[in-house]
Each structure stands twice: as structure tokens, then as C-alpha cells.
Design a protein around this motif. Sequence first.
Motif, short mmCIF file in Angstrom:
data_model
loop_
_atom_site.label_atom_id
_atom_site.label_comp_id
_atom_site.label_asym_id
_atom_site.label_seq_id
_atom_site.Cartn_x
_atom_site.Cartn_y
_atom_site.Cartn_z
N VAL A 197 0.86 -1.27 -0.13
CA VAL A 197 0.04 -0.05 0.04
C VAL A 197 1.07 1.27 -0.03
CG1 VAL A 197 -2.09 -1.00 1.30
CG2 VAL A 197 -0.33 0.03 2.62
N PRO A 198 0.31 2.32 -0.54
CA PRO A 198 1.41 3.62 -0.55
C PRO A 198 1.01 4.66 0.51
CG PRO A 198 -0.51 3.94 -2.13
CD PRO A 198 -0.61 2.51 -1.56
N VAL A 199 0.27 3.97 1.41
CA VAL A 199 -0.15 5.16 2.66
C VAL A 199 0.16 4.30 3.90
CG1 VAL A 199 -1.73 6.54 1.28
CG2 VAL A 199 -2.59 4.51 2.44
N GLY A 200 0.08 5.07 4.90
CA GLY A 200 0.22 4.49 6.34
C GLY A 200 -0.90 3.59 6.55
N THR A 201 -0.69 2.61 7.67
CA THR A 201 -1.47 1.70 8.20
C THR A 201 -2.21 2.07 9.44
OG1 THR A 201 -0.06 0.68 9.59
CG2 THR A 201 -0.15 -0.09 7.12
N THR A 202 -2.08 3.31 10.35
CA THR A 202 -2.59 3.47 11.34
C THR A 202 -3.89 4.12 11.26
OG1 THR A 202 -1.14 5.35 11.57
CG2 THR A 202 -0.45 3.11 12.53
N THR A 203 -4.63 4.34 12.31
CA THR A 203 -5.75 5.22 12.79
C THR A 203 -5.49 6.23 13.69
OG1 THR A 203 -7.15 3.92 13.81
CG2 THR A 203 -7.38 3.50 11.43
N LEU A 204 -6.35 7.33 13.94
CA LEU A 204 -6.24 7.87 15.03
C LEU A 204 -6.48 7.23 16.32
CD1 LEU A 204 -5.87 11.08 16.12
CD2 LEU A 204 -8.25 11.32 15.83
N GLU A 205 -7.44 6.22 16.31
CA GLU A 205 -7.95 5.31 17.30
C GLU A 205 -6.59 4.56 17.72
OE1 GLU A 205 -9.70 5.80 14.55
OE2 GLU A 205 -11.10 7.07 15.37
N ASP A 206 -5.73 4.27 16.78
CA ASP A 206 -4.63 3.45 17.26
C ASP A 206 -3.84 4.22 18.45
OD1 ASP A 206 -4.86 1.06 15.74
OD2 ASP A 206 -4.29 2.12 13.92
N VAL A 528 -11.97 16.07 2.21
CA VAL A 528 -10.56 15.84 1.88
C VAL A 528 -10.15 14.64 2.59
CG1 VAL A 528 -9.97 18.61 2.33
CG2 VAL A 528 -10.38 16.90 4.26
N GLU A 529 -9.07 14.19 2.22
CA GLU A 529 -8.41 12.76 3.01
C GLU A 529 -7.41 13.16 3.66
OE1 GLU A 529 -6.15 8.77 1.53
OE2 GLU A 529 -7.67 9.60 0.33
N ASP A 530 -7.23 12.72 5.08
CA ASP A 530 -6.27 12.96 5.96
C ASP A 530 -4.88 11.93 5.83
OD1 ASP A 530 -6.85 11.00 7.75
OD2 ASP A 530 -8.18 12.11 8.95
N SER A 531 -4.04 12.02 6.72
CA SER A 531 -2.80 11.31 6.69
C SER A 531 -3.27 9.81 7.07
CB SER A 531 -1.87 11.63 7.76
OG SER A 531 -1.08 12.84 7.11
N THR A 532 -4.31 9.47 7.42
CA THR A 532 -4.65 8.01 7.97
C THR A 532 -5.78 7.37 6.96
OG1 THR A 532 -6.58 8.76 9.38
CG2 THR A 532 -4.39 8.52 10.55
N ALA A 533 -5.95 8.16 5.87
CA ALA A 533 -6.76 7.60 4.64
C ALA A 533 -8.31 7.60 5.28
CB ALA A 533 -6.51 6.28 4.11
N CYS A 534 -8.45 8.65 5.93
CA CYS A 534 -9.87 8.80 6.43
C CYS A 534 -10.43 10.28 5.67
CB CYS A 534 -9.88 9.35 8.13
SG CYS A 534 -11.69 9.20 8.78
N VAL A 535 -11.65 10.06 5.36
CA VAL A 535 -12.13 11.22 4.27
C VAL A 535 -13.33 11.91 5.15
CG1 VAL A 535 -13.63 11.76 2.40
CG2 VAL A 535 -12.04 9.90 2.60
N HIS A 536 -13.19 13.34 5.29
CA HIS A 536 -14.10 14.12 5.78
C HIS A 536 -14.76 14.90 5.05
CE1 HIS A 536 -11.89 12.94 9.78
NE2 HIS A 536 -11.12 12.85 8.89
N GLY A 537 -16.05 15.61 5.43
CA GLY A 537 -16.65 16.57 4.85
C GLY A 537 -16.39 17.96 5.25
N PRO A 611 -5.59 -2.60 2.63
CA PRO A 611 -5.60 -3.97 2.84
C PRO A 611 -4.48 -4.39 3.76
CG PRO A 611 -5.70 -3.49 0.35
CD PRO A 611 -5.49 -2.19 1.40
N ALA A 612 -3.40 -3.55 3.95
CA ALA A 612 -2.27 -4.03 4.93
C ALA A 612 -2.78 -3.89 6.53
CB ALA A 612 -0.97 -3.27 4.76
N ARG A 613 -3.72 -3.19 6.61
CA ARG A 613 -4.39 -3.19 8.08
C ARG A 613 -5.00 -4.44 8.27
NH1 ARG A 613 -7.49 2.66 7.26
NH2 ARG A 613 -5.71 3.86 7.91
N GLN A 614 -5.39 -5.46 7.23
CA GLN A 614 -5.99 -6.52 7.56
C GLN A 614 -4.91 -7.75 7.16
OE1 GLN A 614 -8.21 -4.02 6.15
NE2 GLN A 614 -8.74 -3.79 8.11
N ARG A 615 -3.76 -7.14 7.16
CA ARG A 615 -2.49 -8.02 6.71
C ARG A 615 -2.74 -8.81 5.35
NH1 ARG A 615 -0.65 -10.68 12.42
NH2 ARG A 615 0.18 -8.81 13.28
#
Length: 769
Positions: A197-206, A528-537, A611-615
Motif C-alpha cells: 500500500v502507498p499510505v500508512g496503516t494506522t488510524t487516530l484510534e490506534d 478531504v482525505e487526511d494522513s490516515t486515509a480518512c475522508v471528511h466533509g 489492505p495491509a491493515r487486515q494483513r
Amino acid sequence: MKRKPRIIRYTSPAGGWGSMKSLAEILLRERIPLDGAKILMAQNKPDGFACVSCAWPKPAKPHAFEYCENGAKATAWEITSRRTTPEFFAKHTVDALRRWSDYDLEQQGRLTQPMRWDAATDKYLPVSWQSAFEEIGRELRAMQPDETVWYSSGRASLETSFIYALAARLYGTNNLPDSSNMCHESTSVGLTQSIGVPVGTTTLEDMEKTDCIIFFGQNPGSNSPRALHPLQDAHRRGVPIITFNPIREPGLLSFTNPQSPTEMLVTSPTPISTQYHQVRLGGDIAAVMGISKALIAADDAARNSGRVGLLDHGFIAEQTDGFDAFAEAARKISWQTLEARSGLSRNAMEATAAVYGRAQKTMVVYGMGITQHREGVEGVQMLVNLLLLRGNIGKIGAGICPVRGHSNVQGQRTMGISEKPELVPLDKYAERYGFEPPRNAGLNTVEACEAIIAGKIKAFLMLGGNFVRAVPEREAMEAAWSGMRLTVNVATKLNRSHLVHGEISYLLPCLGRIEKDRQATGDQAVSVEDSTACVHGSRGVRPPASAHLLSEPKIVAEIAKAALDPNPRIDWDAWVGDYALIRTEISAIYPDFENMETRMWEPGGFYRAIPARQRIWNTDTKRAHFIDPQSLAEDPDMPEKGTDVLMMMTMRSNDQFNTTIYGYNDRFRGIKGTRMVVLMNGNDIARLDLVDGETVGLATVADDRTREMTGFRVTAYDIPDGCVGAYYPEANALIPLWHHAEGSKVPAAKSIPVRVFKLDGSGGRVRAA
């Protein structure tokens, strides 16, 4: 304006009263003390606007004041009451404006009307939107598609980015470089090869569930201050936070939450880092190899004595490949070599390994201190190797976390703004819109610069940003820029790139994200999409700065209509009239965005599937890869310690965002009234016969080409010996264009070999120090 430089040692925490004072100062300076404070209450809120500054994620349950010092500065900068009107341009020639500072140019305020450069007067003159679009379209139609470049800075919304990338491909080119090429392309390349994957695997909740955080080359105090809140919470839970950074940054040392009256008035600052290791510039790969070596040695010893090892051997066997080769390389490398390359002691690396070895869930957070090296891709992959050793990718509370810069730089790549056709679902574009997209590789940022210098580019469209100021090889770039036929600048404020213009040059002023965007069907929202691949209005809340402004989607659509033949499957006017129709198109092309219209307003936004978040490893072997670095040196031309050649990094102050300069005070580093400093270790100052406070020049030592700058104040600072720091973008002129990361072509702005030279009384060169 003449400013007197002052150097004052900073001893306070990040946040606190310093942050409050800085916020008050900029609201007063922009003449919006009451209105600005009110508007900030809507920043990063569920039904408000997404911050126009960094891409740090937005929580589902926001604080009452869900903004940081730098985010507030970016908002004040955009909603300023100051205006750059046609009357301003009538008073100043472009040649005269080129001598203004970056700060003074942008401080004039918001652009109010479309302007066209006039060769006869050397001034920008007002022009109608219709005539601007007609000429731009006529010029583009007369060119070959690959003679043009369509650049985006990273602030445009997902909706704008989608139609911009579509318009470029309908026109016939993949020349879609963006600001990611200048910073995190090493991430996109390195992570894709390692974990698919070209982006990070973490979320803010992590961050709420991790039990260890390791920082490399990232400074949240200046670049993403809202990250200090979860870091403070982590410290209070007893989570060790280990930092590797050449400079001891206050934001990674201690923090006082300015939103807490108790902390501001009563309690002591919260410590952040439990270990702080001042790695030498270019020494991160060696440092991570040292940590890995210590872990592997401890694991070998434990298993040989019948105890449980430190590594996650089940995960390694089932989910990865390449471990044996990597482990053998770590065993063979000597501690002496690792210490010399990293600038750290064996004890420092083993101390990190000991803490990491006890943690069950570890996050690695990093920034451009990793990516902007000649071997930046391998630097990213070494961080992945470290996490894979203990199975720390694909589980809650763990993973790799690259911190992106501009607020939607990751999202615009998701929307197809990429020079790499293999990353874009071109077959879907072809099927839905009935055309054959170009399949050849386009130009990234470095390649676009090379083509401009070679005279191969006739038109440059700039969707935001300050490209000429941001890129390396400034002297050659500015000389070549005027050789282009057409330069088009979609912008909110005047900047230096607008003054280094082509034969035909337009300033097209657009709405900012914070402003209300009223189209045919009413007020519009964007995403917009933030650093954790999360999309916000995001919804604008302020009236436009001028009645003559157009939205970014409207400007892009009008250029497309002028430059392209009609396409019966694309109704540009309908899309601009109702952005929900653009989101319908996005959902049709990108499966992650199904039901985007409602999901983007969910508390905390919605996550794209990574995908890498689910291995699930979308690599060539369907496993995560340990990748053995080819060299411990992140920079092949790294000078030996003790020579007269020093390694320079460019850096940002806490009074800027990218090329936007909010002021001349870097509070955290104690530098006031100037940006022309060179931070140096006291030992280097002494051995090179320099004096703290004297003015010197810097010269690049990389090839036969002369690259020199003068006017830097020698400033003693706590930085590893052999390393120096100077501000971006001022020092960009010292970066060779070829001096970039292998595999990603990110300019290696954190590792420039330089010499210091003394100046005579008239400011001329005396000798190398």
C-alpha cells in the motif's frame, strides 16, 4: 521592512502561553480579532470546515477548540481582511515586486480579480474571466499535451482534484506532478514495495491503544501540533515515546495544553519523549539497523537458552519473506560502523530495542526527516522492517504512520493526480467517459523541472502552491520559467511564483475552503482525505473575500471547456452546479468511496480500505517484505565527520507552513526577526574559525556547478557536529536538481553537502571556512 535579528534561548514547552500569544498576534495583524476567533470554533468540527493547513486526522469527538497554533495561523491567513486589488498591481511592476520578501508579498492579502500580465507595462492588469478562459483554452489547443504540466499543491479538495486529473487526461497528458513528489513520494514507493500500500496503516484510534510510539524525523510542535494532544494522553497512560531527531524540538520534549486552564495556570508541562536520540543527518537507516541488531541478538540469546524470543516468529513465518537475509545482515554489521553512521552510541540503540522489545503494540511515526534523503525509500523500508520484526503491522494500536503535510495532499493522489498511470484506474475512466486515457508515464516534480530547464514545456498550470519557490535549483528554474509560453496560477494570494511568469501569465483568484461556495443548487460542500486515509466533509462558513472569486471546481471546469472538445458523457456545468454529482462520479471510479455523500459527514469521517491493515499484502509474493538496505548511508555523498564539508538540512519554523511565511519569529528555536540563519554545532564553529553571530555564505559541494548563497547568520545550536540547518524555502537554491531520492525522486533536502565561507566587508566571498 528592516528587522533586527535576535537569538533568545527557548526553554518553555510547546503550546502554553506562547501559543496563545502567537494566535492573538496573528488575529490582530490580519484585522480579524473577533470574527477570526468565531470562525475558528468551526474548524475541524463535524459540520464545519477542514483545516487548510496540515493533514493530521480529525477526531470523531472534537475538542471545544479543535485547532492548533499553526492551523489557526493558516485560517487567519486565508480569512484576512487585507486585499490585493487591481489598484495594488497598478502601483507596482512585476520586476519591483520580485524584490519583495515572501512574507511581504502574501501579507498584502487576498487576490480579488483575475489578472493578466502585460508585457508593455510589466504589470498585472485586470481581465474578465471569459477572456481569460478563452485565451487559456486557445493556447492549450495549440500545444501538444505533453508540452504542458498540470501541477497541484495539495490543498485542493477531492472534488477539485478529481476533475483536474480528469481534465488533464482528457487533454492527453499524465504530466500531473504534485507536492507529494517533493515530500512523501518516498513513502508511496517504499511502503508499496514493502507492504503493498502507498499510505500508512494506522488510524487516530490506534494512538489511544498503542503502548509504544517511536518518532523519526518529524516535528509535531511546528508541523502538526494537534498531534500533541494524543501524545500527551499517551504519556499519561505510561506509553514510552522514543524520538530520533537531529534537533531537540520542544514539541517532542514537553507540552502544555492551551485548552486546559488548569495546565496553563497550575500544573507543570507534560513531558513527551521518554528517550531522545539526536541522530546524525542521514543516520536513520544505521540507527534502525542498530535497534534491529539488538533485538535479533536478544532474540537469538533467548531462544538458544530455551526462553521465549523477542521476535514474532509466527507472524514472520506466515506473513513475511526476506527475514533471514535481513537478520543475517544485522548480525554481521559491526557496532562500530553503526555508531559512526548514526552518530549514536550502542547504548542508545540498545535502550530503544529494550523498550520496543517489551511493548506489545508499537507505532512508528515519521516525516520528511526520513523521506527527503538520497536513500529515502530505503529509510521508509527500514522502519517497516523494524515493525515487522514484532508483528506490528496489521493489528490494533500498531503500524506505520507517515505524517503528511498539506491538508489534502494524500487525497489528491487518491483522486488520480499522479504522473504514474499504473496508480490510476484508467480502464474505468475509459469506460465511463468514452475516451482513451494516455498510458505513458508523465512527469513528476523533478522531471518537470528538468523539462522546463531544457525548454520542453510550453505551459504550466498551477492549482495552488508556490512551485518555483518550493523546488530545488532555483537560479536555473527562474531563468527557464520565463521561457514558457503560458503560466496559469489558481491562487488565493500573491506569491513569488506569480512574479516569475511565462510569456502569457494569468492570476486566477479562487475561493478558499473556509468561504461559502454558492453554486446553481445552493451552498456546496467539499471533502478531504487526511494522513490516515480518512475522508471528511468540509463546509465553508465565511462570505467570499471578493464578489469576483470563482471556486476551484468552476475554474478547472471552465479551463476544461475552453481547451477540450465537448464530451457527451461529461456535463461540466452540472458538476459545478452541484458538487454531489462530482462525488457520484468519484464513487463510480473509486470503490472505497461508495455512498460518499453521506459517509463523509459521519463523526470522524470514513476510512478507505487499506489492505495491509487486515494483513492483506498486495505485493509480488502476497507477503510483507523485509528489504535489506543496500547501504547504511542515507546519502552516498555524506561527508566524513571532521572535514570542512558539512551536511545541511532545510527546516521549517513554527511561523510558516510550507512556503507560506506567517512571520519572522521561530519561537521554538529562539530565533526572532530573521530567517537567514545557519544553525551550527559549537565545535564546528570553533574548528572552522567562525564566530557565533557573524554573517557567512554557504556553497554546495556536489558537482562542478556553482551554487552559493550569502547572508546567513552563524547561530550556535544543539545540533550534531558535522550537521547544519537552514530554513526552507530560502535555502532551496543550494539543492541540486539531481540530488534526489533513488526510486522516488523526492529532493534530498535533508542532506545537502555544503561548505561555509567567510565574507569581506562588502559581502563578497573571502575563503572557505
